[in-house]
Write a protein that holds these residues in place. Sequence first.
Motif, PDB file in Angstrom:
ATOM      1  N   LYS A  28       6.834  -1.189 -19.423  1.00  9.76           N
ATOM      2  CA  LYS A  28       7.076  -0.527 -18.113  1.00  9.76           C
ATOM      3  C   LYS A  28       5.482  -0.697 -17.451  1.00  9.76           C
ATOM      4  N   PRO A  29       4.701  -1.729 -17.167  1.00 11.07           N
ATOM      5  CA  PRO A  29       3.426  -1.511 -16.692  1.00 11.07           C
ATOM      6  C   PRO A  29       3.285  -0.736 -15.466  1.00 11.07           C
ATOM      7  N   GLY A  30       4.417  -0.767 -14.560  1.00  5.04           N
ATOM      8  CA  GLY A  30       4.444  -0.318 -13.283  1.00  5.04           C
ATOM      9  C   GLY A  30       4.800   1.374 -13.086  1.00  5.04           C
ATOM     10  N   GLU A  31       4.962   1.885 -14.336  1.00  2.55           N
ATOM     11  CA  GLU A  31       5.340   3.271 -14.467  1.00  2.55           C
ATOM     12  C   GLU A  31       4.534   4.043 -13.615  1.00  2.55           C
ATOM     13  N   GLY A  32       5.003   4.839 -12.804  1.00  3.43           N
ATOM     14  CA  GLY A  32       4.291   5.918 -11.978  1.00  3.43           C
ATOM     15  C   GLY A  32       3.603   5.222 -10.719  1.00  3.43           C
ATOM     16  N   ILE A  33       4.150   3.981 -10.342  1.00  6.62           N
ATOM     17  CA  ILE A  33       3.557   3.278  -9.303  1.00  6.62           C
ATOM     18  C   ILE A  33       4.677   3.257  -8.329  1.00  6.62           C
ATOM     19  N   GLU A  58      12.456  -3.329 -13.032  1.00  7.96           N
ATOM     20  CA  GLU A  58      12.359  -3.492 -14.740  1.00  7.96           C
ATOM     21  C   GLU A  58      11.105  -3.537 -14.950  1.00  7.96           C
ATOM     22  N   LEU A  59      10.051  -3.707 -14.316  1.00 10.74           N
ATOM     23  CA  LEU A  59       8.654  -3.536 -14.943  1.00 10.74           C
ATOM     24  C   LEU A  59       8.166  -2.208 -14.707  1.00 10.74           C
ATOM     25  N   GLY A  60       9.062  -1.382 -14.051  1.00  9.36           N
ATOM     26  CA  GLY A  60       8.768   0.159 -14.233  1.00  9.36           C
ATOM     27  C   GLY A  60       8.241   0.730 -13.014  1.00  9.36           C
ATOM     28  N   TYR A  61       8.064  -0.183 -11.935  1.00 16.48           N
ATOM     29  CA  TYR A  61       7.821   0.298 -10.582  1.00 16.48           C
ATOM     30  C   TYR A  61       9.050   1.001  -9.833  1.00 16.48           C
ATOM     31  N   LYS A  62       8.531   1.996  -9.085  1.00 13.48           N
ATOM     32  CA  LYS A  62       9.503   2.637  -8.109  1.00 13.48           C
ATOM     33  C   LYS A  62       9.367   1.821  -7.059  1.00 13.48           C
ATOM     34  N   VAL A  63      10.425   1.158  -6.369  1.00  9.13           N
ATOM     35  CA  VAL A  63      10.509   0.155  -5.376  1.00  9.13           C
ATOM     36  C   VAL A  63      11.215   0.925  -4.152  1.00  9.13           C
ATOM     37  N   ASN A  64      10.319   1.355  -3.075  1.00  6.96           N
ATOM     38  CA  ASN A  64      11.177   1.890  -2.009  1.00  6.96           C
ATOM     39  C   ASN A  64      11.851   0.724  -1.250  1.00  6.96           C
ATOM     40  N   LYS A  65      13.132   1.417  -0.606  1.00  4.33           N
ATOM     41  CA  LYS A  65      13.781   0.624   0.376  1.00  4.33           C
ATOM     42  C   LYS A  65      12.916  -0.212   1.205  1.00  4.33           C
ATOM     43  N   LYS A  76       0.718  -7.381  10.265  1.00  4.18           N
ATOM     44  CA  LYS A  76      -0.528  -6.162  10.618  1.00  4.18           C
ATOM     45  C   LYS A  76      -0.377  -5.172   9.968  1.00  4.18           C
ATOM     46  N   ALA A  77       0.911  -4.603   9.652  1.00  4.45           N
ATOM     47  CA  ALA A  77       0.962  -3.321   8.581  1.00  4.45           C
ATOM     48  C   ALA A  77       0.452  -3.719   7.500  1.00  4.45           C
ATOM     49  N   LEU A  78       0.733  -4.952   6.731  1.00  5.44           N
ATOM     50  CA  LEU A  78       0.344  -5.444   5.478  1.00  5.44           C
ATOM     51  C   LEU A  78      -1.329  -5.364   5.509  1.00  5.44           C
ATOM     52  N   THR A  79      -1.800  -5.924   6.417  1.00  4.16           N
ATOM     53  CA  THR A  79      -3.403  -5.878   6.566  1.00  4.16           C
ATOM     54  C   THR A  79      -3.938  -4.420   6.477  1.00  4.16           C
ATOM     55  N   PHE A  80      -3.201  -3.434   7.052  1.00  4.28           N
ATOM     56  CA  PHE A  80      -3.656  -2.163   7.075  1.00  4.28           C
ATOM     57  C   PHE A  80      -3.344  -1.450   5.850  1.00  4.28           C
ATOM     58  N   GLY A  81      -2.434  -2.115   5.083  1.00  2.45           N
ATOM     59  CA  GLY A  81      -2.390  -1.290   3.523  1.00  2.45           C
ATOM     60  C   GLY A  81      -1.066  -0.484   3.521  1.00  2.45           C
ATOM     61  N   ASP A  82      -0.339  -0.548   4.792  1.00  2.79           N
ATOM     62  CA  ASP A  82       0.830   0.488   4.879  1.00  2.79           C
ATOM     63  C   ASP A  82       1.924  -0.254   4.301  1.00  2.79           C
ATOM     64  N   LEU A  83       1.991  -1.479   3.882  1.00  6.09           N
ATOM     65  CA  LEU A  83       3.033  -2.078   2.942  1.00  6.09           C
ATOM     66  C   LEU A  83       2.300  -3.026   2.210  1.00  6.09           C
ATOM     67  N   ASP A  84       3.238  -3.331   0.821  1.00  6.78           N
ATOM     68  CA  ASP A  84       2.613  -4.130  -0.324  1.00  6.78           C
ATOM     69  C   ASP A  84       2.884  -5.454  -0.114  1.00  6.78           C
ATOM     70  N   TYR A  85       4.081  -5.889   0.133  1.00  8.17           N
ATOM     71  CA  TYR A  85       4.579  -7.292   0.218  1.00  8.17           C
ATOM     72  C   TYR A  85       5.850  -7.562   0.970  1.00  8.17           C
ATOM     73  N   TRP A  86       6.086  -8.828   1.262  1.00  8.48           N
ATOM     74  CA  TRP A  86       7.493  -9.108   1.532  1.00  8.48           C
ATOM     75  C   TRP A  86       7.748 -10.517   1.230  1.00  8.48           C
TER      76      TRP A  86
END
Length: 344
Positions: A28-33, A58-65, A76-86
């Motif tokens: 679970k390398p994403g645990e705690g993230i 499954e990799l351990g991340y908590k993924v928000n809705k 724009k939000a992605l470049t600000f760092g407000d979001l991670d991906y789509w």
Amino acid sequence: MSVAKNICFFLFAVFMITATPGWASSDKPGEGITLKPARATWNTGYFQEAIVSRALTELGYKVNKAKDLKNPIFYKALTFGDLDYWCNGWFPMHNSQLPKNFNDQAQKIGYVAKSGGLQGYLVSKDAVEKYNIKSLDDFKREEVKKAFDKNHDGKADLTACPPGWGCEKVIAHHLKVYDLEDDINPVKASYEAGMASAIGAYKAGEPIFFYTWTPNWTVYKLKPGKDVMWVNVPKILPTEAQAVAVDRMTQSGVEGAVTDPVKLGFVVSDIRIVANNKFLADNPAAKKFLELFTLPLADINEQNTRMNAGEKSAKDIQKHVTEWIAKNQAQWNDWLAQARDAAK
């Protein structure tokens, strides 16, 4: 002897306590993230987002809705760092919507569906063969117009795009530059209602003519090459926005096209994941999975068809994800294994 045993036991216990988190993190390398995804406003893209979220969980991340956002707002939000991906990038179609600093802060990664974003015109196969239809130009012929004229106005009826959609403008451009405004009537009602009517007409043995895109439920219910055929535009005459990608308006190897290559008249796009650079640098497991993940168009179309039939709740989509993973378990396990290895 007793003291030595106690020391050994103590050292072993310390080792176990300190080592156990390491063993857990390898699985679970994403645990705690916590991750912050987004998804597009069109529901034909929900499936891929749900699959990726399941993998990262499954990799351990908590993924928000995932937040539902329009394209320019997401980028724009992605470049600000407000979001991670789509998972809903369409390129080169979306290139003009990227902020100026996009390449400094974010990147396109992997291919959900390479050349998967097709758009164009389809005609029922029986009618293509009966009237020898190869391109939109054939709708200038009186016998063709008459066959597709549902409302008896002397024009062939095309199931087109509702007002406000980007494709509405491209279709209007085509009718103008190919001198088809007196020959084709674009029906701009609700797209789902229009396609439901077209499918009903097809089942009744009537010829049909419609615009669509992939991935989409329409090409699952009306299969190119079996039920319908992609037809050409007369020649490539791009809009100003299309001109930068004119080479992607003609495509080879399209199943169910009347010619190979076929002049679609719309830019063929790659469907890609788009992610924040810092997120990728900090999360090698997630990055590796996003690089590897791909989804056959047939699978997207099948799932979209189930949504169109009513299975469209969040619970339904999660069920679709579970079923897809079960059918592709070996591939799924391999992707996750490679992702975990990347974090070591």
